[in-house]
Scaffold this motif. Sequence first.
Motif, PDB file in Angstrom:
ATOM      1  N   GLY A 273      74.991   0.321   8.284  1.00  0.00           N
ATOM      2  CA  GLY A 273      75.559  -1.025   8.236  1.00  0.00           C
ATOM      3  C   GLY A 273      74.867  -1.990   9.167  1.00  0.00           C
ATOM      4  N   ASP A 274      74.066  -1.535  10.082  1.00  0.00           N
ATOM      5  CA  ASP A 274      73.358  -2.443  10.991  1.00  0.00           C
ATOM      6  C   ASP A 274      72.383  -3.321  10.218  1.00  0.00           C
ATOM      7  OD1 ASP A 274      74.657  -1.232  13.021  1.00  0.00           O
ATOM      8  OD2 ASP A 274      72.881  -0.308  13.960  1.00  0.00           O
ATOM      9  N   GLU A 275      72.290  -4.572  10.649  1.00  0.00           N
ATOM     10  CA  GLU A 275      71.265  -5.460  10.089  1.00  0.00           C
ATOM     11  C   GLU A 275      69.969  -5.200  10.834  1.00  0.00           C
ATOM     12  OE1 GLU A 275      71.613  -7.592   7.595  1.00  0.00           O
ATOM     13  OE2 GLU A 275      73.775  -7.225   7.321  1.00  0.00           O
ATOM     14  N   VAL A 276      68.887  -5.093  10.116  1.00  0.00           N
ATOM     15  CA  VAL A 276      67.604  -4.848  10.787  1.00  0.00           C
ATOM     16  C   VAL A 276      66.544  -5.796  10.256  1.00  0.00           C
ATOM     17  CG1 VAL A 276      68.024  -2.388  11.232  1.00  0.00           C
ATOM     18  CG2 VAL A 276      67.024  -3.117   9.054  1.00  0.00           C
ATOM     19  N   ARG A 277      65.494  -5.924  11.016  1.00  0.00           N
ATOM     20  CA  ARG A 277      64.321  -6.666  10.532  1.00  0.00           C
ATOM     21  C   ARG A 277      63.149  -5.698  10.487  1.00  0.00           C
ATOM     22  NH1 ARG A 277      65.495 -12.097  10.273  1.00  0.00           N
ATOM     23  NH2 ARG A 277      63.381 -12.549   9.613  1.00  0.00           N
ATOM     24  N   LEU A 278      62.356  -5.837   9.460  1.00  0.00           N
ATOM     25  CA  LEU A 278      61.247  -4.912   9.249  1.00  0.00           C
ATOM     26  C   LEU A 278      59.950  -5.667   9.100  1.00  0.00           C
ATOM     27  CD1 LEU A 278      62.906  -2.857   6.361  1.00  0.00           C
ATOM     28  CD2 LEU A 278      62.871  -2.224   8.783  1.00  0.00           C
ATOM     29  N   SER A 279      58.879  -5.003   9.533  1.00  0.00           N
ATOM     30  CA  SER A 279      57.567  -5.509   9.134  1.00  0.00           C
ATOM     31  C   SER A 279      56.775  -4.358   8.550  1.00  0.00           C
ATOM     32  CB  SER A 279      56.829  -6.108  10.336  1.00  0.00           C
ATOM     33  OG  SER A 279      56.555  -5.090  11.265  1.00  0.00           O
ATOM     34  N   LEU A 280      55.763  -4.708   7.771  1.00  0.00           N
ATOM     35  CA  LEU A 280      54.949  -3.669   7.137  1.00  0.00           C
ATOM     36  C   LEU A 280      53.596  -3.641   7.821  1.00  0.00           C
ATOM     37  CD1 LEU A 280      55.776  -4.406   3.379  1.00  0.00           C
ATOM     38  CD2 LEU A 280      56.994  -2.959   5.016  1.00  0.00           C
ATOM     39  N   ASP A 281      53.069  -2.418   7.993  1.00  0.00           N
ATOM     40  CA  ASP A 281      51.798  -2.246   8.689  1.00  0.00           C
ATOM     41  C   ASP A 281      50.663  -2.565   7.722  1.00  0.00           C
ATOM     42  OD1 ASP A 281      49.516  -1.339   9.869  1.00  0.00           O
ATOM     43  OD2 ASP A 281      50.388   0.567  10.541  1.00  0.00           O
ATOM     44  N   ALA A 282      50.067  -3.731   7.873  1.00  0.00           N
ATOM     45  CA  ALA A 282      49.084  -4.243   6.918  1.00  0.00           C
ATOM     46  C   ALA A 282      47.981  -3.232   6.632  1.00  0.00           C
ATOM     47  CB  ALA A 282      48.478  -5.544   7.447  1.00  0.00           C
ATOM     48  N   ALA A 283      47.528  -2.544   7.657  1.00  0.00           N
ATOM     49  CA  ALA A 283      46.390  -1.635   7.483  1.00  0.00           C
ATOM     50  C   ALA A 283      46.724  -0.485   6.545  1.00  0.00           C
ATOM     51  CB  ALA A 283      45.953  -1.085   8.840  1.00  0.00           C
ATOM     52  N   HIS A 284      48.015  -0.152   6.434  1.00  0.00           N
ATOM     53  CA  HIS A 284      48.385   1.019   5.633  1.00  0.00           C
ATOM     54  C   HIS A 284      49.129   0.665   4.365  1.00  0.00           C
ATOM     55  CE1 HIS A 284      47.688   2.820   9.663  1.00  0.00           C
ATOM     56  NE2 HIS A 284      47.073   3.711   8.900  1.00  0.00           N
ATOM     57  N   LEU A 285      48.843  -0.530   3.873  1.00  0.00           N
ATOM     58  CA  LEU A 285      49.491  -0.902   2.615  1.00  0.00           C
ATOM     59  C   LEU A 285      48.575  -0.529   1.454  1.00  0.00           C
ATOM     60  CD1 LEU A 285      51.104  -4.337   3.458  1.00  0.00           C
ATOM     61  CD2 LEU A 285      52.074  -2.037   3.551  1.00  0.00           C
ATOM     62  N   HIS A 286      49.193  -0.084   0.357  1.00  0.00           N
ATOM     63  CA  HIS A 286      48.420   0.280  -0.832  1.00  0.00           C
ATOM     64  C   HIS A 286      48.854  -0.612  -1.970  1.00  0.00           C
ATOM     65  CE1 HIS A 286      47.689   4.088   1.368  1.00  0.00           C
ATOM     66  NE2 HIS A 286      48.970   3.964   1.701  1.00  0.00           N
ATOM     67  N   LEU A 287      47.886  -0.918  -2.841  1.00  0.00           N
ATOM     68  CA  LEU A 287      48.240  -1.709  -4.016  1.00  0.00           C
ATOM     69  C   LEU A 287      47.916  -0.910  -5.269  1.00  0.00           C
ATOM     70  CD1 LEU A 287      46.993  -5.261  -2.971  1.00  0.00           C
ATOM     71  CD2 LEU A 287      49.359  -4.519  -3.348  1.00  0.00           C
TER      72      LEU A 287
ATOM     73  N   VAL B  63      56.672   1.421   7.676  1.00  0.00           N
ATOM     74  CA  VAL B  63      57.696   0.362   7.649  1.00  0.00           C
ATOM     75  C   VAL B  63      58.255   0.321   9.075  1.00  0.00           C
ATOM     76  CG1 VAL B  63      59.857  -0.415   6.642  1.00  0.00           C
ATOM     77  CG2 VAL B  63      58.234   0.908   5.255  1.00  0.00           C
ATOM     78  N   VAL B  64      57.940  -0.745   9.774  1.00  0.00           N
ATOM     79  CA  VAL B  64      58.218  -0.771  11.213  1.00  0.00           C
ATOM     80  C   VAL B  64      59.492  -1.572  11.495  1.00  0.00           C
ATOM     81  CG1 VAL B  64      57.235  -1.273  13.467  1.00  0.00           C
ATOM     82  CG2 VAL B  64      55.732  -0.743  11.541  1.00  0.00           C
ATOM     83  N   LEU B  65      60.373  -0.973  12.267  1.00  0.00           N
ATOM     84  CA  LEU B  65      61.557  -1.715  12.718  1.00  0.00           C
ATOM     85  C   LEU B  65      61.106  -2.689  13.792  1.00  0.00           C
ATOM     86  CD1 LEU B  65      63.682  -0.053  11.202  1.00  0.00           C
ATOM     87  CD2 LEU B  65      64.951   0.034  13.345  1.00  0.00           C
ATOM     88  N   ASP B  66      61.165  -3.956  13.453  1.00  0.00           N
ATOM     89  CA  ASP B  66      60.481  -4.937  14.300  1.00  0.00           C
ATOM     90  C   ASP B  66      61.367  -6.170  14.364  1.00  0.00           C
ATOM     91  OD1 ASP B  66      58.899  -6.944  15.303  1.00  0.00           O
ATOM     92  OD2 ASP B  66      57.296  -6.720  13.805  1.00  0.00           O
ATOM     93  N   PRO B  67      61.937  -6.455  15.517  1.00  0.00           N
ATOM     94  CA  PRO B  67      62.874  -7.591  15.626  1.00  0.00           C
ATOM     95  C   PRO B  67      62.230  -8.881  15.155  1.00  0.00           C
ATOM     96  CG  PRO B  67      62.805  -6.274  17.643  1.00  0.00           C
ATOM     97  CD  PRO B  67      61.725  -5.753  16.788  1.00  0.00           C
ATOM     98  N   GLN B  68      60.892  -8.963  15.229  1.00  0.00           N
ATOM     99  CA  GLN B  68      60.222 -10.174  14.755  1.00  0.00           C
ATOM    100  C   GLN B  68      59.778 -10.061  13.296  1.00  0.00           C
ATOM    101  OE1 GLN B  68      59.323  -9.302  18.256  1.00  0.00           O
ATOM    102  NE2 GLN B  68      60.996 -10.776  18.507  1.00  0.00           N
ATOM    103  N   GLY B  69      60.056  -8.939  12.676  1.00  0.00           N
ATOM    104  CA  GLY B  69      59.561  -8.714  11.316  1.00  0.00           C
ATOM    105  C   GLY B  69      60.060  -9.765  10.349  1.00  0.00           C
ATOM    106  N   PRO B  70      59.310 -10.020   9.276  1.00  0.00           N
ATOM    107  CA  PRO B  70      59.680 -11.072   8.326  1.00  0.00           C
ATOM    108  C   PRO B  70      60.756 -10.626   7.344  1.00  0.00           C
ATOM    109  CG  PRO B  70      57.623 -10.056   7.645  1.00  0.00           C
ATOM    110  CD  PRO B  70      58.027  -9.379   8.930  1.00  0.00           C
ATOM    111  N   ILE B  71      60.970  -9.329   7.258  1.00  0.00           N
ATOM    112  CA  ILE B  71      61.868  -8.836   6.216  1.00  0.00           C
ATOM    113  C   ILE B  71      63.227  -8.509   6.818  1.00  0.00           C
ATOM    114  CG2 ILE B  71      62.173  -7.078   4.441  1.00  0.00           C
ATOM    115  CD1 ILE B  71      59.087  -6.590   4.736  1.00  0.00           C
TER     116      ILE B  71
END
Lengths: 308, 287, 360, 360, 416
Positions: free
Chosen positions: C335-349, C288-296
């Motif tokens: 309390g900080d607002e953050v944006r996250l992205s998920l590392d597609a290669a390491h996602l499990h279903l 779970v990547v802290l990513d200012p451009q992340g969609p979440i």
Amino acid sequence: MASDRSLAMPLPTTREDRRRKLRAPWSNALFVLPFVIVYVLLLIVPLAFGWWLSLQRVDLLAGTSDFIGIRNYLDLALDPIFRGAMRNTFYFVILTVPVFVLLGLALALVLNRPGRFGAALRALFFGSSVLSVTIVTLVWKLVMMPGNGLLADVSHALHWPEFLPLMHEATALPAVAVVTVWWIVGLPMMLFLAALQQIPQELYEAAALDNATRWRTFTKITLPSIWRTVALVAVIEAVLQFQVFGQAQLLTDGGPNNSTRPLVQFIYETGFRQWSFGYSAAAAQVLFALMLIGVVAQAWLLRKKEKA
Amino acid sequence: MSTLAFESRPRGALAGRLGDRLMLGAVVALALLWITPLVWVLCLSFKPNAFLEQHTDVLFSPPFTLQNYTNILQTSAVGGWLVNSLIVSIGQTLLTLMIASLAGYGFARTEFPGKRYVYVICLCGLAVPEQALVIPLHHIFATLDWHNTYGALILPRLASPFGVYLMTQYFKAVPVEIEEAALLDNASRFKVFWRVVLPLSLPAQATLAIFTFLSAWNDYLWPLVSASKPEMYTLTIGLASTQGNFAQSEGIGYLMAQAIFAGLPIFVLYLFFQKYIVAAVAGTAVR
Amino acid sequence: MTGIRLSGVTKRYGDTEVITGLDLDIHSGEFLVFLGPSGCGKSTLLRMIAGLETVSDGQISIGERRVNEQPPGKRGVAMVFQHYALYPHMTVYDNMAFGLRNTGVNAGEVDRRINEAARMLELGTLLQRRPAQLSGGQRQRVAIGRAVVKEPEAFLFDEPLSNLDAALRNRTRLELARIHQRLHATMVFVTHDQVEAMTLATRIVVMNRGRIEQIGAPLDIYRRPATRFVAGFIGAPAMNFIDVERAGENGGRLTVALPFDSVTVPTAVATSSLPAGKLTLGVRAEHVVLDPQGPITGRAEVIERLGDRSLAHVSLPNGQLIVAELPRERELETGDEVRLSLDAAHLHLFDETGAAYHGL
Amino acid sequence: MTGIRLSGVTKRYGDTEVITGLDLDIHSGEFLVFLGPSGCGKSTLLRMIAGLETVSDGQISIGERRVNEQPPGKRGVAMVFQHYALYPHMTVYDNMAFGLRNTGVNAGEVDRRINEAARMLELGTLLQRRPAQLSGGQRQRVAIGRAVVKEPEAFLFDEPLSNLDAALRNRTRLELARIHQRLHATMVFVTHDQVEAMTLATRIVVMNRGRIEQIGAPLDIYRRPATRFVAGFIGAPAMNFIDVERAGENGGRLTVALPFDSVTVPTAVATSSLPAGKLTLGVRAEHVVLDPQGPITGRAEVIERLGDRSLAHVSLPNGQLIVAELPRERELETGDEVRLSLDAAHLHLFDETGAAYHGL
Amino acid sequence: RTEITLSRFFGACDAEYGKVNDVSKASGECGIITTLVNQFNATNKEDIVVKPQIIEWSPYYTQLDARILSRDVPTISVMHEAVLGDYVKRNLVEPLDDGFKSVGIDKNDFTPHAHRGVTFGDKTYALPFDTHSWLWHINVNLFKKAGLVDANGKPILPKTPDELLAQAKQFKDKTGLPYFAVPIANESAAQTRTFYTWVYQQNGTLFPNGPTKIDLHTPAATNALTLYDKLMKAGDITPGLDYGAANQAFENGKAGVLMCGTWVIEDFTNLSNKPGSALANGYDVVPFPNLFQKKAVWADGHSWVMLKGGAKDEKTRHAALVFLKFLYDHDGDWARTGHLPARQSVITSAAFSALPHRDAIKEISSTGYALPNTVPRQFAIQQIVGEEISNMLSTGKSVADVQKEAEQRTNALLAR
Ligand SMILES: Nc1ncnc2c1ncn2[C@@H]1O[C@H](COP(=O)(O)OP(=O)(O)OP(=O)(O)O)[C@@H](O)[C@H]1O
Ligand SMILES: Nc1ncnc2c1ncn2[C@@H]1O[C@H](COP(=O)(O)OP(=O)(O)OP(=O)(O)O)[C@@H](O)[C@H]1O
Ligand SMILES: [Mg+2]
Ligand SMILES: [Mg+2]
């Protein structure tokens, strides 16, 4: 770990604390208080009274008594019957106590198993202890009866000469010992069973994994774990067998030739049959002293072993 | 962990082994030796006395009779004696268990000034022969006019250090940690004793109970001199009093029936307690 | 050097079945680690292998021999008990010597082995003490020592390091690995410590409720857990799970929709491999990547600072918490607002039955 | 809510002194964690506070009362024993109820508290079992439950989570934190698990050989260990230590020379603060950076893959091993040549007595 | 309603006789005394209730002593005449002469033996109830086989020690069995009784120097012991029997003569009426044959005493005397036990003579002897002397040793 330190609650070491210590834990003595009260009133006091009696020539029924100092004790020392009784008593203790310890332990070890079979065998070995001494001796008299007792029947069947253990000086006391063992070996067995029950199972598991043979497991795990009970049984049995009475009296009445008369029978006879109460009391005090020495020596020996 | 895995006890797992078989075989053989006189007692109790005057070696063939037992049961006082014996034996057992366990705990697990000396003095009492006390005790009770009471029958044996010694030794083997836990659980010293140490020493308790009951039940000399009124007799004294002067040769069947009759309650008690003696109820302490 | 084979092994206590038809081949010389939640049957299994517990059903063989009926001592295994089971009346030295003396090892050799073990377990000064005079960790080390000196063909370790401090645990772990190499012994090891499992194991067995969930190499288990249970159980902090919808496909790989803000996330899982039914997405904190451009979008609720790393517990728009590992240089406040992205290669279903589907 | 004060507390067993003149103030409501190597006296200390072990010297007060002579039950503390000490003859329920009944809590309340504890410790289905029928972890949870239900003023926990699996340990940890908040109880906690220590503690006490090495907030202890002992003890993997020479100064900060290849490394430690004598450099794995431009050359000897991160044991030119944490994306094989740099801001220096000097 | 307590042995037999009020329906010691009490309780006119307090025979005196000490004294107690002196000397027993007069007990009717037993100085201290003694029980069938019966089928009995030895030898040669069965093991009384008998038959005394000094070196004592020893050594006594075994041996035809007491007459008579038994139609019983100067045999008696403190008031005392009178009246019933009556008038009655074998033994009431009643602790002496003789019989202890040790032990006892 089942360590045997007593709860080392307040055992302070500074001087101030030591002073407190004298106060605080007195309350723990309350645990032993009921016993101590009973003990003092019903054992120490009568014992002292007995000691006083032993210094007198007393006729309780006539209500007369003369203080004669240690005369009774001197008389005892010269009384061949008393000396014989002493010898018999020691011999009997030596004959029986080891058997009680060893056989009791062996039975407990083999019968310390769950299930009906073990229970039945335990009940059987205990079963004889419920009989009163009268019955036990009666039955064994019938067993050892000349002519058509059980023993005689068996030896007839095997064409052996008839064996009459109670008739010979050399075998009479051992025969009484055999009867005694038959009668109450169930009791040491139970004491050992109770001790075996306290050994944590996991020790046996560890020993089993440690490749211990049965014998090693027994000597290195079981025995050290129940050593206290071994000491207990040895002391208790010594105490009980020092006081052997009923069997000897009823089987042989002290005979043949005074070879089976134990001290307690002597005490009983002199006291209740011959009305020599002071003399009897003196003999009882001597027995007390002997037992005390015996018990203390035994406890001390076993304790040393425990430490070793 | 393995309360249920009794089979997996090392000795259980080895049950198939030769040594084990031999040992068990030996014990069974011994048991046969043990049981023979017992069976004999039983058989004799069902035979007519007159017959037994001449033959005591015929077990399983007739004649048989229940006469010996009916004789006991028809003795009018037997019920009272039985009750006396029960009161005395149970009373003595309960009191001994209480007093001895308390003292045993005190000696095994607590500290108080002079404990060692008190303990040693108490143990010395083991060496006091019963015969040394009968006359003095009788005298004391006579002075107090206490004879022919249950108290007189029960009290003297309570002073026996045997139970104290026994309980002390067994309590010493109870793990300290568990007791510590209880102390922290706000249990008073007494509560620790009552709720934790006592249950953990059940086998020892059961053993002491059986011992005490047994000796109280079969006690002879003291009840004889203390209880002189037939209505205060214990069963042992009572049954003995019904014997004719030559019962040992003329009333063998009756004597044997008495033995069975008097022994039965103890045996039943034993069977009841036996499950505590080898039960692993207390089992192995968990640490 | 002997393998251990379990087939159809079942253990019941009265009505409770605690091990259910378990099949397992432990290779000779292998270092097999058991992992599983408390009470799942690990100790029971070890105890059955050791011969301390009877087998209700099934077979256990050590080497070629069926050992169901063999007594423990004859199986050639040494065990470290979860509760030590030291002999309270023997000194540390005698505790260790007991097993050796039983097999007639000569005194010199006994002494040598014990001193060696004492050195490696740092027990040197305690050899003449009794167990009651030892601390918890010291007792545990004696228990290990008792097994080690026997140099058996197979070791059974039941959480042998649980009471040791991290530094000592590290050292002991290394020593155990060394012993393993020297003796080529088969080792069966129960632990709750994932570092231990990861570093020591040739293979890891993950158990759950008396059954085996997965057997595999440590990293495989971590990276490609076979079931949702394993995925959630292995790894600290635990994997994050989010219920998702199918949202499309991208080059044969499924894209999923998160249950908020109509965010979609591409995965590396082949659509074709997936069954019908609901899906759950699994992602570990480090992916779970802290990513200012992340969609979440989310809000940091708790920051756990563990020294070597920090974890942020971030609440998602639907209220769910998700754990993200913070990059070392990144400071974040509650309390900080953050944006996250998920590392597609390491996602499990995971499908409804809990079966897992991985990308790579 | 009561603090605990130890002053000059000493404990001797015969001749062995296991606690030496220990002074410590545990604040009311604090969550204090004890860390220290096996056998350093943690359990002994706890047991003394609880009143299970006498104090050889010194004083212990709880609240305002001196408690040296008070019996354990009167001190208002609950303890979880390292070895559980459950009552073998009681069910799980009774084990927990015992303490409550002793203080006369009414039956309904007893029931409520036990059910609450059982829920939180996941013991619900086991309440009627005896300890012998439980697994190790289950027993440990019962032990915790027994303490928790008493809602005492102070808790003493002796490695209460050591036998729990990671997931359960996490959950239990959270529950303990919650209890702490709810009851405002003072908690004294012994653990070997650094994650536990870091996440739970208000302050950490590091002990060594019966003495206190350092007391401080978790991150302080991690980042600014007071002694070399603490530095080496806290953190997994352990801090790397390299003997260094003084090589100069840079803006008042010391530059040190590594003992090979005449590599010099700048530090953030003020030169003025340092005493004379030999120095040792300490650096944690995460501050050893794999850097193609780094001044230090080495060879990767062992790669430990722990799933969420990997550690490289790199041998330096002088033969010493240094542990570096690998960046997640970086793959490395055993035998690879690498270059390393050290993060100047996070370097620690230790003098000959072991005292530490930090940069920031 | 006056209640008196009756302390006794003889056993209890509620099952058989608990409800029987007619003494003529009873047999055996227990049966007769039980029904006597029942009958008295049922028939007496003064509303007196007798409450028996029964105790086992062997510890009877122990308990009685204990009761005296705790001042819990029974109104009436049974007592052997041999020990009566001990209690009288300690002033524990009420003299009964006046009382006897008041209820009509005539002490002149007491047999000589009974009279001797209960009289100390000039006072009577007990109501004698019987005389029991030591007899030869003979298996006539075996005697026939041994050729030791006369023309009438009566057994031929020895008249001197040598004759006894000779006849015993003949008996053994013919039947292969020992002449005598005597309890030896675990038994002392039997030996003392036989020994006393043979001493009395020689007009001997054991206390020539006063009641506290026994002399076992008199010629009479030596002769008696030597005879016993010879019989044993010659194999004329079955070895190793205890009381029960001796009886069994006799009943099963394993010996010619059983030395035993009056109390087994009834049993053996019954057995001799049973076809198939070894005694069938072949049982006889005689007093000890006179082997020396005069007819004499050891004898003792049961008597009833009133211990001091037993009757708390005059009314109880009177009731007790009434009951004693009742017992006195029924002395003949008691004689059915085999014991000899204590009343001359009963002995001479036809009813008594009609009982089997009684004619042959009734002489004992005048030929019965006991130790002088000034000798204290007679049971203890009997025990010591008997024990030593048993030692001689069972272990071959020499006569001289027996004399020496028995004497020492007895005199030490009497000196205490
Ligand atoms: N009865 C005793 N006699 C002598 N030394 C003892 C005794 N009990 C404990 N010790 C020693 O005291 C020291 C402290 O023990 P303690 O149990 O407090 O350690 P600990 O810090 O809890 O260790 P661990 O983490 O291993 O549990 C240990 O070195 C131990 O060996
Ligand atoms: N005697 C017993 N009776 C009933 N159930 C039992 C008994 N012994 C163990 N169990 C149950 O068997 C299950 C497995 O226990 P086991 O000790 O093997 O667990 P474990 O995997 O070792 O757990 P932990 O990690 O907590 O030690 C547990 O749920 C336990 O409650
Ligand atoms: Mg386990
Ligand atoms: Mg500890």
